[in-house]
Structures are given as C-alpha cells and as structure tokens.
Write an enzyme that holds these catalytic residues in place. Structure first.
Site, PDB file in Angstrom:
ATOM      1  N   LYS A 110      31.430 -54.928  27.755  1.00 62.92           N
ATOM      2  CA  LYS A 110      32.408 -54.939  28.848  1.00 62.92           C
ATOM      3  C   LYS A 110      31.700 -54.935  30.197  1.00 62.92           C
ATOM      4  O   LYS A 110      32.124 -55.620  31.136  1.00 62.92           O
ATOM      5  CB  LYS A 110      33.394 -53.791  28.710  1.00 62.92           C
ATOM      6  CG  LYS A 110      34.367 -54.111  27.580  1.00 62.92           C
ATOM      7  CD  LYS A 110      35.427 -53.087  27.338  1.00 62.92           C
ATOM      8  CE  LYS A 110      36.303 -53.553  26.184  1.00 62.92           C
ATOM      9  NZ  LYS A 110      36.631 -52.514  25.223  1.00 62.92           N
ATOM     10  N   LYS A 189      34.022 -64.420  17.415  1.00 60.70           N
ATOM     11  CA  LYS A 189      34.897 -63.398  16.830  1.00 60.70           C
ATOM     12  C   LYS A 189      36.277 -63.492  17.463  1.00 60.70           C
ATOM     13  O   LYS A 189      36.385 -63.603  18.692  1.00 60.70           O
ATOM     14  CB  LYS A 189      34.311 -62.003  17.117  1.00 60.70           C
ATOM     15  CG  LYS A 189      35.235 -60.860  16.681  1.00 60.70           C
ATOM     16  CD  LYS A 189      34.804 -59.517  17.253  1.00 60.70           C
ATOM     17  CE  LYS A 189      35.908 -58.867  18.055  1.00 60.70           C
ATOM     18  NZ  LYS A 189      36.650 -57.784  17.501  1.00 60.70           N
ATOM     19  N   LYS A 192      41.413 -60.406  21.376  1.00 58.75           N
ATOM     20  CA  LYS A 192      42.348 -60.518  22.504  1.00 58.75           C
ATOM     21  C   LYS A 192      41.598 -60.865  23.784  1.00 58.75           C
ATOM     22  O   LYS A 192      42.065 -61.631  24.607  1.00 58.75           O
ATOM     23  CB  LYS A 192      43.033 -59.177  22.758  1.00 58.75           C
ATOM     24  CG  LYS A 192      44.128 -58.845  21.810  1.00 58.75           C
ATOM     25  CD  LYS A 192      44.520 -57.378  21.973  1.00 58.75           C
ATOM     26  CE  LYS A 192      44.223 -56.625  20.724  1.00 58.75           C
ATOM     27  NZ  LYS A 192      44.089 -55.245  20.683  1.00 58.75           N
TER      28      LYS A 192
HETATM   29  P1  ADP Z   1      40.404 -57.035  19.889  1.00 57.69           P
HETATM   30  O1  ADP Z   1      38.946 -57.375  19.705  1.00 57.69           O
HETATM   31  O2  ADP Z   1      41.279 -58.225  19.717  1.00 57.69           O
HETATM   32  O3  ADP Z   1      40.676 -56.302  21.178  1.00 57.69           O
HETATM   33  P2  ADP Z   1      40.713 -54.475  18.668  1.00 57.69           P
HETATM   34  O4  ADP Z   1      39.399 -54.047  19.252  1.00 57.69           O
HETATM   35  O5  ADP Z   1      41.969 -53.899  19.223  1.00 57.69           O
HETATM   36  O6  ADP Z   1      40.779 -56.060  18.705  1.00 57.69           O
HETATM   37  O7  ADP Z   1      40.639 -54.241  17.106  1.00 57.69           O
HETATM   38  C1  ADP Z   1      41.580 -53.549  16.305  1.00 57.69           C
HETATM   39  C2  ADP Z   1      41.062 -53.519  14.876  1.00 57.69           C
HETATM   40  O8  ADP Z   1      40.985 -54.850  14.349  1.00 57.69           O
HETATM   41  C3  ADP Z   1      39.641 -52.953  14.747  1.00 57.69           C
HETATM   42  O9  ADP Z   1      39.532 -52.229  13.550  1.00 57.69           O
HETATM   43  C4  ADP Z   1      38.779 -54.159  14.726  1.00 57.69           C
HETATM   44  O10 ADP Z   1      37.549 -53.938  14.077  1.00 57.69           O
HETATM   45  C5  ADP Z   1      39.648 -55.152  13.958  1.00 57.69           C
HETATM   46  N1  ADP Z   1      39.341 -56.523  14.396  1.00 57.69           N
HETATM   47  C6  ADP Z   1      39.575 -57.050  15.621  1.00 57.69           C
HETATM   48  N2  ADP Z   1      39.175 -58.332  15.684  1.00 57.69           N
HETATM   49  C7  ADP Z   1      38.657 -58.627  14.463  1.00 57.69           C
HETATM   50  C8  ADP Z   1      38.082 -59.795  13.889  1.00 57.69           C
HETATM   51  N3  ADP Z   1      37.970 -60.923  14.576  1.00 57.69           N
HETATM   52  N4  ADP Z   1      37.644 -59.723  12.620  1.00 57.69           N
HETATM   53  C9  ADP Z   1      37.758 -58.578  11.888  1.00 57.69           C
HETATM   54  N5  ADP Z   1      38.308 -57.448  12.367  1.00 57.69           N
HETATM   55  C10 ADP Z   1      38.752 -57.456  13.634  1.00 57.69           C
END
Ligand code: ADP
Ligand code: TRP
Length: 321
Positions: A110, A189, A192
């Site tokens: 970040k 990956k 959001k």
């Molecule tokens: P983002 O990266 O979209 O902000 P979050 O950090 O809110 O997602 O992730 C919420 C949950 O979903 C976590 O347990 C995270 O490891 C899982 N997660 C998010 N993106 C992925 C992905 N591309 N592949 C596998 N797991 C994911």
C-alpha cells in the site's frame, strides 16, 4: 476445533474471495465450531464513507449467506458488534515489535502504491491478531495474501504467553493451494484494489462483458498453444467447471483451432451456471432483510459471550484484574 475467518466490507465480493476464502470457510462449517465475521473495523483503514460501509456490510452478509454459510452451523456476525476485540488489540499492541509490522507485505504494497500511511493501516495486523485470538481459534482459512498476517498473530500470541503465562491458543493458517491466488481479468491476483475482478453476483450483461474482456495475447486461433494451462480463462474454467470439461477446453486450446472469444464465451456459460443457485438464494434473502439482520444479531451475542471469556483471561493474566 475452532475455525475463524473474516472478510472486509470494502467493496463488492469477487470470485477470488469466493474460491480463496468463502468456499473453504463454508466447507469447514461442518468440521468444527466456526466463527465468520464481517470485518467492518478493518474496512475503516481504507473506506471513509459511512453509507457505503453500511451498504457493503449488508451486501457481504447477503453474499455469504447466499453462497452457503449456514447460521445453524456457523456463528456469523459483524466485527464491531464485539467491541471487546478493540481492548484486546491494545493489550497485544504493547507486545508487538514495530519491526514485525514494518515487514508486512500488505502494508508495504500500500505504501508502494502511494497511499498515505495512517496508524490504523499500520496497526491492522494487531487488530487481526485480536480477531483470531479472542475466540481461541485453531484454524484460519484464508487466501495466500493473508498468510503473513496469521504468522504475525502467532508471533504476538507466543510473546504474550511468554510474558504473562499460557493465555492464547496458537492458530494455524489454512490455505488451499489450488485456489491460493485466483487470477484477475489482467492475469494479476484478482483484487478489488486492482480493478480486475469478476464479481460473484451482478447483472448478466456487464458480467459477460467483463469475462469477454479477459486479457489474452495476439496469437491466431489456429496456432497451437503449448502453454494452454497458463491461460487465465482456462485457469478460471478449472474453478467453475468439472475437471473433465476444463481438461477438454485446455486440450482444445493447446491443439490450436479454438479462438479466445469462444473460450471466453464457454467460460461465461460455466461461471453463470456455477453461481445460479446462489443467485436465486440471494434474491430470496434480499426480500427478507429482517432475517439477515437477526442472523447477525444472534451471531454477535454468541461471539461476544466467547470473546469476553478470553478477554477476561487475558486481563487477569497481565495484571489488569
Ligand atoms: P481484495 O484483495 O480484493 O481486497 P481481501 O483482501 O478483502 O480481497 O480478501 C478477502 C479474502 O479473500 C482473504 O482471505 C483473501 O486471502 C481472499 N482473496 C482475495 N483475493 C483473492 C484471490 N485473488 N485469490 C485467492 N484468495 C483471495
Ligand atoms: N485481513 C483480512 C482481509 O483483508 C480480513 C480479516 C480481518 C481476517 N480479521 C481477520 C481474516 C481474521 C481472517 C482472520 O482479507
């Protein structure tokens, strides 16, 4: 066995969230006492719109229930309904070395993106440690990006136990290798924050468009593709179609003669079908918001009961009572 995980209400949930965290969590609800929560305190480190937080929180509740979280099996609640977690965060903070937090990838990423650091963002893993430790959790199902945060939790718990005697259970992250990193529409990956997501729920037309926009290379349809297994559409197909069907698409791509447009159309059909039951369940829940709110309220009561016991143990062990 206690299983715990959380998800932030910081935007619309996507298939990376589903396969990386929600689906494993839902499957684990049959194997122990499970606690799943909407991490609204966490969302405050990146989202500053109160109405949006309220809306996202309700959306996450609807999404999770529609995808199969069963409130008869799992305790489902809003993080901020258990304010004890903030007190525990303070107790843990006093034993958390700065260096441990400075090394966290998600914080460093970040910063690298130019986000102005605030204390909440920096201290976020300590709140996450409190989330986990306050329920005596054994297993934490998450995607790979959260593994380091669970390791930080373990370090903090060990330090507390060393300083004040056995207080916390040391948790284990549980990561499914096959879906540890679900790729987004650009091959990075899915996240959001990268605007490369495919939502779990939404209208057919824009979702079809999103899938048709998956980034591919410029090789002609007739060319054989020896690297077909690396193709994003094939990788996503593996998640939403049976193994035989996905193998077949991969073989056709490898052999040459299958255009990317047709592959993406096929992917859309499987994706749409995969979530069809959940979509129906979600619209049913949308017309029954009283039920959804009651689930969260009941969940909060159960979670709070357990959390206050563990907090009392920590308070006692460190000499506050
Ligand atoms: P983002 O990266 O979209 O902000 P979050 O950090 O809110 O997602 O992730 C919420 C949950 O979903 C976590 O347990 C995270 O490891 C899982 N997660 C998010 N993106 C992925 C992905 N591309 N592949 C596998 N797991 C994911
Ligand atoms: N940090 C997690 C995420 O962004 C959400 C979360 C907060 C969490 N507290 C947790 C996940 C405790 C597992 C356990 O995805």
């Amino acid at each position: 066995m206690i299983i715990l995980s959380g998800i932030q209400p910081s935007g619309t949930l996507h298939v990376g969230n589903y396969f990386g965290m929600m689906c494993p969590a839902i499957e684990l609800q049959d194997q122990g006492e499970s606690y799943y929560f909407i991490a609204d305190y966490h969302s405050m480190t990146s989202l500053y719109d109160a109405n949006e937080r309220r809306k996202n929180t309700l959306d996450v509740a609807l999404d999770f229930l529609a995808c199969g979280l069963d409130p008869a099996k799992a305790v489902f609640f809003r993080q901020s309904d258990v304010p004890e977690v903030c007190e525990l965060t303070w107790l843990l903070s006093t034993l958390t070395p700065m260096g441990l937090l400075e090394r966290c990838h998600s914080y460093k990423d970040k910063m690298a993106k130019g986000l102005a650091p605030n204390h909440g963002l920096f201290a976020y893993p300590v709140l996450m440690a409190a989330d986990i430790l306050i329920y005596d959790s054994n297993i934490v199902p998450v995607g790979r990006d959260q593994k380091q945060h669970v390791e930080v939790t373990r370090d903090i718990a060990v330090k507390f136990n060393q300083a004040y005697g056995e207080t916390f259970v040391i948790p284990e992250p549980q990561i499914r290798d096959s879906v540890a990193v679900v790729p987004g529409t650009d091959g990075q990956k899915m996240s959001k924050s990268y605007e490369n997501t495919i939502q779990i729920f939404g209208n057919e037309k824009p979702l079809r468009k999103t899938i048709m926009r998956l980034v591919m290379d410029s090789r002609l349809p007739e060319e054989p593709k020896p690297d077909a297994d690396q193709n994003i559409a094939v990788q996503l197909m593996r998640l939403v179609a049976t193994k035989d069907v996905a193998d077949d698409w991969e073989e056709r791509l490898r052999a040459g003669g299958l255009g990317y447009g047709d592959l993406k159309k096929g992917l859309f059909e499987h994706y749409w079908e995969f979530f069809s039951d959940a979509r129906a369940k979600r619209s049913e829940l949308e017309s029954n918001l009283d039920y959804v709110n009651q689930v969260l309220k009941d969940g909060a009561n159960k979670a709070r009961e357990r959390a206050s016991k563990v907090l009392d143990r920590a308070r006692k062990n460190c000499g506050l009572v």
